[in-house]
Design an enzyme around this catalytic site. Structure first.
Site, PDB file in Angstrom:
ATOM      1  N   GLU A   1       1.035  -1.017  -0.124  1.00 12.15           N
ATOM      2  CA  GLU A   1       0.303   0.128  -0.166  1.00 12.15           C
ATOM      3  C   GLU A   1       0.871   1.055  -0.094  1.00 12.15           C
ATOM      4  OE1 GLU A   1      -2.850   0.075  -0.810  1.00 12.15           O
ATOM      5  OE2 GLU A   1      -3.298  -2.538  -0.892  1.00 12.15           O
TER       6      GLU A   1
ATOM      7  N   CYS B   1      -1.825   8.782   4.604  1.00 10.96           N
ATOM      8  CA  CYS B   1      -1.864   8.449   2.779  1.00 10.96           C
ATOM      9  C   CYS B   1      -3.045   8.828   2.381  1.00 10.96           C
ATOM     10  CB  CYS B   1      -1.907   7.252   3.016  1.00 10.96           C
ATOM     11  SG  CYS B   1      -2.686   5.782   3.860  1.00 10.96           S
TER      12      CYS B   1
HETATM   13  P1  NAD Z   1       9.876   5.355   3.084  1.00 15.59           P
HETATM   14  O1  NAD Z   1       9.005   5.058   2.294  1.00 15.59           O
HETATM   15  O2  NAD Z   1       9.714   6.311   2.975  1.00 15.59           O
HETATM   16  O3  NAD Z   1       8.801   3.862   4.431  1.00 15.59           O
HETATM   17  C1  NAD Z   1       8.877   2.933   4.249  1.00 15.59           C
HETATM   18  C2  NAD Z   1       9.539   1.776   4.762  1.00 15.59           C
HETATM   19  O4  NAD Z   1      10.327   1.592   4.268  1.00 15.59           O
HETATM   20  C3  NAD Z   1      10.289   2.292   6.037  1.00 15.59           C
HETATM   21  O5  NAD Z   1       9.936   1.370   7.480  1.00 15.59           O
HETATM   22  C4  NAD Z   1      11.311   1.964   5.245  1.00 15.59           C
HETATM   23  O6  NAD Z   1      12.875   2.227   5.977  1.00 15.59           O
HETATM   24  C5  NAD Z   1      11.606   1.356   4.826  1.00 15.59           C
HETATM   25  N1  NAD Z   1      13.021   2.150   3.163  1.00 15.59           N
HETATM   26  C6  NAD Z   1      13.113   2.779   2.356  1.00 15.59           C
HETATM   27  N2  NAD Z   1      13.801   2.981   1.480  1.00 15.59           N
HETATM   28  C7  NAD Z   1      13.830   2.011   1.786  1.00 15.59           C
HETATM   29  C8  NAD Z   1      14.488   0.756   0.297  1.00 15.59           C
HETATM   30  N3  NAD Z   1      15.238   1.452  -0.196  1.00 15.59           N
HETATM   31  N4  NAD Z   1      14.265  -0.316   0.577  1.00 15.59           N
HETATM   32  C9  NAD Z   1      13.750  -0.610   1.240  1.00 15.59           C
HETATM   33  N5  NAD Z   1      13.029  -0.547   1.961  1.00 15.59           N
HETATM   34  C10 NAD Z   1      12.691   1.251   2.610  1.00 15.59           C
HETATM   35  O7  NAD Z   1       7.700   6.121   3.448  1.00 15.59           O
HETATM   36  P2  NAD Z   1       7.074   6.296   4.954  1.00 15.59           P
HETATM   37  O8  NAD Z   1       7.838   8.205   4.918  1.00 15.59           O
HETATM   38  O9  NAD Z   1       7.486   5.871   6.192  1.00 15.59           O
HETATM   39  O10 NAD Z   1       5.637   6.625   4.796  1.00 15.59           O
HETATM   40  C11 NAD Z   1       4.978   7.363   4.543  1.00 15.59           C
HETATM   41  C12 NAD Z   1       4.505   6.754   2.827  1.00 15.59           C
HETATM   42  O11 NAD Z   1       3.882   5.528   2.853  1.00 15.59           O
HETATM   43  C13 NAD Z   1       3.865   7.872   1.851  1.00 15.59           C
HETATM   44  O12 NAD Z   1       3.435   7.878   0.995  1.00 15.59           O
HETATM   45  C14 NAD Z   1       2.040   7.171   2.317  1.00 15.59           C
HETATM   46  O13 NAD Z   1       1.619   7.523   1.379  1.00 15.59           O
HETATM   47  C15 NAD Z   1       2.474   5.712   2.138  1.00 15.59           C
HETATM   48  N6  NAD Z   1       1.632   5.223   3.030  1.00 15.59           N
HETATM   49  C16 NAD Z   1       0.386   4.689   2.263  1.00 15.59           C
HETATM   50  C17 NAD Z   1      -0.041   3.588   2.698  1.00 15.59           C
HETATM   51  C18 NAD Z   1      -1.452   3.129   2.373  1.00 15.59           C
HETATM   52  O14 NAD Z   1      -2.586   2.365   2.445  1.00 15.59           O
HETATM   53  N7  NAD Z   1      -1.506   3.593   1.074  1.00 15.59           N
HETATM   54  C19 NAD Z   1      -0.264   4.077   4.817  1.00 15.59           C
HETATM   55  C20 NAD Z   1       0.182   5.101   4.754  1.00 15.59           C
HETATM   56  C21 NAD Z   1       1.332   5.165   4.342  1.00 15.59           C
END
Ligand code: NAD
Length: 541
Positions: free
Chosen positions: A293, A327
Site C-alpha cells: 500500500e 496517505c
Molecule cells: P518510506 O517509503 O520512506 O518508508 C517506508 C518503509 O520503507 C520504512 O520502513 C523505510 O525504512 C523503508 N524503506 C525506505 N527505503 C527503503 C529501501 N530503499 N528499501 C527497502 N525499504 C526501504 O515511507 P514513509 O515516509 O515511512 O511513509 C510515508 C509513505 O507511505 C507515503 O508515500 C504514504 O502515502 C505511504 N503510506 C501509504 C499507506 C496506504 O495505505 N496506501 C498508508 C500509510 C502510508
C-alpha cells in the site's frame, strides 16, 4: 486440535476515548507522556526471543522537540538478518502447526492489552515518536490497532469456514496453509496501527515474520513489540530488526525462503523492491506474495450545489489533521467557482484558529512533521509557490525548525490544474486548490481522474444527485476509497477496508478478509470413501 467448532467473539470497533479536560484518560496519557519524555530507553533488535544490542546505534527524538533525546535503537548487520531468517524458519515448524484458536487467543489478548493496560503508553509513545495529537494517537495506535487485531481474528475464522461442496462418496476439505517460508513486513512511520498490523496479520494466519519498522517510528514500534511479547507470540514468530533498509531488504530478498512481502510506504520504494524480487525470482522456492500500500494524491471535488461549510471542514480536517501525513490526506481540491469565495473564507478562518505546537499541550490541533528531510522538502515547495506566477498562497506559507519541524498549514491556489503541487505527493500540511468554472463539471472530473498517477482516496461533494452520479462513474478508477459528502480520511477497520490501485498499491485492503487471503496457500484435500477398483467407464461397454 479439532475438538470443537469454536466461535470467536464478534468483533466490534473499539470506542474512541474523548480526552476531555478532567477525564481520567486525559490525566493518564499526560502523566505517561511526561514520564516517558523524562526517561531514555534503549531499543535492541529482537531476534528469536532475544534482545540483541549491536552497539551500532541511532538516536530517537520527538519531531516537535528534536533536540530532546528519547533514547537509542540498535542497528542490525547482515549476519543478524540471516540469523533472524534462520530462527524464524525453525520457529515455523511449530507455529505453522499451532491450532488456529491458539493463534487467535494470542492476538485477541494483544488487543485487550492495548485497550487496557497499554493504552496510555502506546498513545503517549505515538505522540512522542510521530508528533500525533492525543486524538490522532487514540484513533491510530489504540483503536485502529485493536480493531485490526480483533477483526482479523474474525475474518480468519470466516475464511476457514469457506469450504467446497462434498458428495456422499467424497469429502472435500480446504486447508488454509500459511505460506511456505517467511514473510517480510516493512512498515511506514505514519501509523503505529499499520506497524503492528503488517506483521500481526501474516503471523495470525500461521506465518513467521521478519518486521522492519521505519527509523522514525522505532520508539512506538517498541511498545507494539512489548505487547506482542506479553500476549504470548512465541520466539521467532515475529522478529523485529532496525537498520539500513537497503541492506536488510537485499539480505531478505536473497533468501530462497522469502515467501511474501507486506509493505506500506512510498511508491518508489515499493517499485524498487518489486523489481528486486523479479530479479531474484529464479532463486525462490515459491512465488512470493507481493502486497504493498503506497502513496496518494488524494482529492476533494466540490460541485456548485455543495454546502461550502461542509467542503471547508473537509479541507481543514482532511488536509491538515496529523499535519497532512496520512496517505489518505486531501492534497488537491477542485472547487466550483460560485462557492469558492465562501469556502476560502471559511478555510482561512479555520487555519487561523488552529493552535500549533507540542502534542503535550492538548489544545494544539497541529504539531510537527516527521523529520528534517520532510520539513525541508515542504519548505522548498512553499518557497517555490511564493515565486511562481501561476500559484498564490491563500493562507499559511511559514515554517520554523528551530525547536521542532513546524510547517504552518498552507493553502496554495493555482491557475494551472497540472501545477506541481496538484500532482506530486508532498506528505505534509499543504493543500492546493484549483477553482473550476461551474459549467465544466464533466471536464473537471476528467481532470481529476487524469492528473495524478495515484488512486488512493478521493471525495466528491454535491447536493445534486445527477452531478453526484456523474462523478461516481467518472471517478470509478481514481480512488480505492471513495467518499460522498465526507472528507477522504478516517477509514475504520471493518467499515471501510482501505487501499488504492494504480501507483497507490496492490489494493489488498488492509483490515479485511481480502488482505488475509494473501498470507495463505490453500491445500485441497479430497478423501474418497470407497475407491474405484476398475479403470473401465460404463461407456466402454
Ligand atoms: P518510506 O517509503 O520512506 O518508508 C517506508 C518503509 O520503507 C520504512 O520502513 C523505510 O525504512 C523503508 N524503506 C525506505 N527505503 C527503503 C529501501 N530503499 N528499501 C527497502 N525499504 C526501504 O515511507 P514513509 O515516509 O515511512 O511513509 C510515508 C509513505 O507511505 C507515503 O508515500 C504514504 O502515502 C505511504 N503510506 C501509504 C499507506 C496506504 O495505505 N496506501 C498508508 C500509510 C502510508
Amino acid at each position: 486440535m479439532g475438538k470443537g467448532f469454536f466461535e470467536v467473539p464478534i468483533a466490534v470497533n473499539e470506542p474512541i476515548l474523548g480526552y476531555a479536560p478532567g477525564s481520567p484518560e486525559r490525566d493518564r496519557v499526560v502523566n505517561t507522556y511526561k514520564n516517558m519524555y523524562n526517561e531514555t530507553i534503549e531499543v535492541p533488535l529482537y531476534i528469536n526471543g532475544k534482545d540483541i544490542k549491536t552497539g551500532d546505534t541511532a538516536t530517537m527524538a520527538p519531531p516537535h522537540d528534536h533536540k530532546h533525546i528519547l533514547g537509542t535503537y540498535h542497528k542490525a548487520e547482515k549476519k543478524h538478518i540471516e540469523e533472524a531468517i534462520a530462527g524464524s524458519l525453525e520457529a515455523r515448524k511449530k507455529w505453522s502447526q499451532m491450532p488456529w484458536e491458539q493463534r487467535a487467543g494470542i492476538f485477541l489478548r494483544a488487543a485487550e492489552l492495548i485497550a487496557g493496560p497499554y493504552r496510555a503508553k502506546i498513545n503517549a509513545a505515538t505522540m512522542l515518536a510521530q508528533s500525533k495529537t492525543v486524538q490522532q494517537a487514540e484513533i491510530d495506535s489504540a483503536c485502529e490497532l485493536i480493531d485490526f487485531l480483533r477483526f482479523n481474528v474474525q475474518y480468519m475464522t470466516e475464511i476457514y469456514h469457506e469450504q467446497p461442496e462434498s458428495t456422499s462418496g467424497a469429502w472435500n476439505r480446504l486447508e488454509y496453509r500459511p505460506l511456505e517460508g517467511f514473510v517480510y513486513a516493512i512498515t511506514p512511520f505514519n501509523f503505529t496501527a499499520i506497524a503492528g498490523n503488517l506483521p500481526a496479520s501474516a503471523a495470525l494466519m500461521g506465518n513467521v515474520v521478519l518486521w522492519k519498522p521505519s527509523d522514525s517510528q522505532v520508539y512506538s514500534a517498541k511498545v507494539v513489540l512489548d505487547v506482542f511479547r506479553e500476549a504470548g507470540v512465541p520466539d521467532g514468530v515475529i522478529n523485529m530488526v532496525m537498520g539500513d533498509p537497503v541492506m536488510i531488504t537485499d539480505t531478505v530478498l536473497a533468501s530462497p525462503d522469502f515467501s511474501g512481502i507486506h509493505f506500506t510506504g512510498s511508491t518508489h520504494v515499493f517499485k524498487d523492491i518489486w523489481q528486486k524480487i523479479g530479479t531474484n525470482i529464479h532463486n525462490y522456492k515459491t512465488y512470493p506474495r507481493i502486497v504493498g500500500e503506497t502513496g496518494g494524491k488524494d482529492f476533494i471535488v466540490a460541485h456548485k450545489s455543495s454546502n461550502p461549510r461542509q467542503v471547508a471542514t473537509a479541507i481543514s480536517r482532511g488536509a491538515f489533521e496529523f499535519q497532512g501525513q496520512k496517505c489518505s490526506a486531501a492534497s488537491r481540491c477542485y472547487i466550483s467557482k460560485s462557492i469558492w469565495e465562501e469556502v476560502k473564507d471559511l478555510v482561512i478562518g479555520d487555519v487561523n484558529s488552529f493552535k500549533i505546537g507540542s502534542p503535550e499541550n492538548l489544545d494544539n490541533f497541529i504539531t510537527a512533521v516527521i523529520h528534517e528531510g520532510s520539513f525541508d522538502k515542504l519548505a522548498s515547495y512553499i518557497d517555490q509557490a511564493q515565486i511562481d506566477q501561476n500559484a498564490e498562497i491563500v493562507v499559511g506559507g511559514t515554517y520554523n525548525k528551530s525547536e521542532g519541524y513546524f510547517i504552518h498549514p498552507t493553502v496554495i491556489k493555482t491557475e494551472d490544474p497540472k501545477y506541481t503541487t496538484m500532482c506530486t505527493e508532498l506528505f505534509g500540511p499543504v493543500v492546493t486548490i484549483y477553482v473550476f468554472d461551474d459549467t465544466k463539471w464533466e471536464e473537471t472530473l476528467k481532470l481529476v481522474d487524469e492528473t495524478s498517477e495515484y488512486a488512493l482516496t478521493g471525495a466528491v461533494f454535491s447536493e445534486d444527485r445527477y452531478a453526484l452520479e456523474t462523478a461516481v462513474r467518472a471517478l470509478e478508477n481514481a480512488a480505492g476509497n471513495f467518499y460522498i459528502n465526507d472528507k477522504p480520511t478516517g477509514a475504520v477497520v471493518g467499515q471501510q477496508p482501505f487501499g488504492g490501485a494504480r501507483a497507490s498499491g496492490t489494493n489488498d485492503k488492509a483490515g479485511s478478509k481480502l488482505n488475509l487471503y494473501r498470507w495463505i496457500s490453500p491445500r485441497m484435500v479430497k478423501e474418497t470413501f470407497v475407491s474405484p477398483i476398475d479403470y473401465k467407464y460404463p461407456y466402454l461397454g
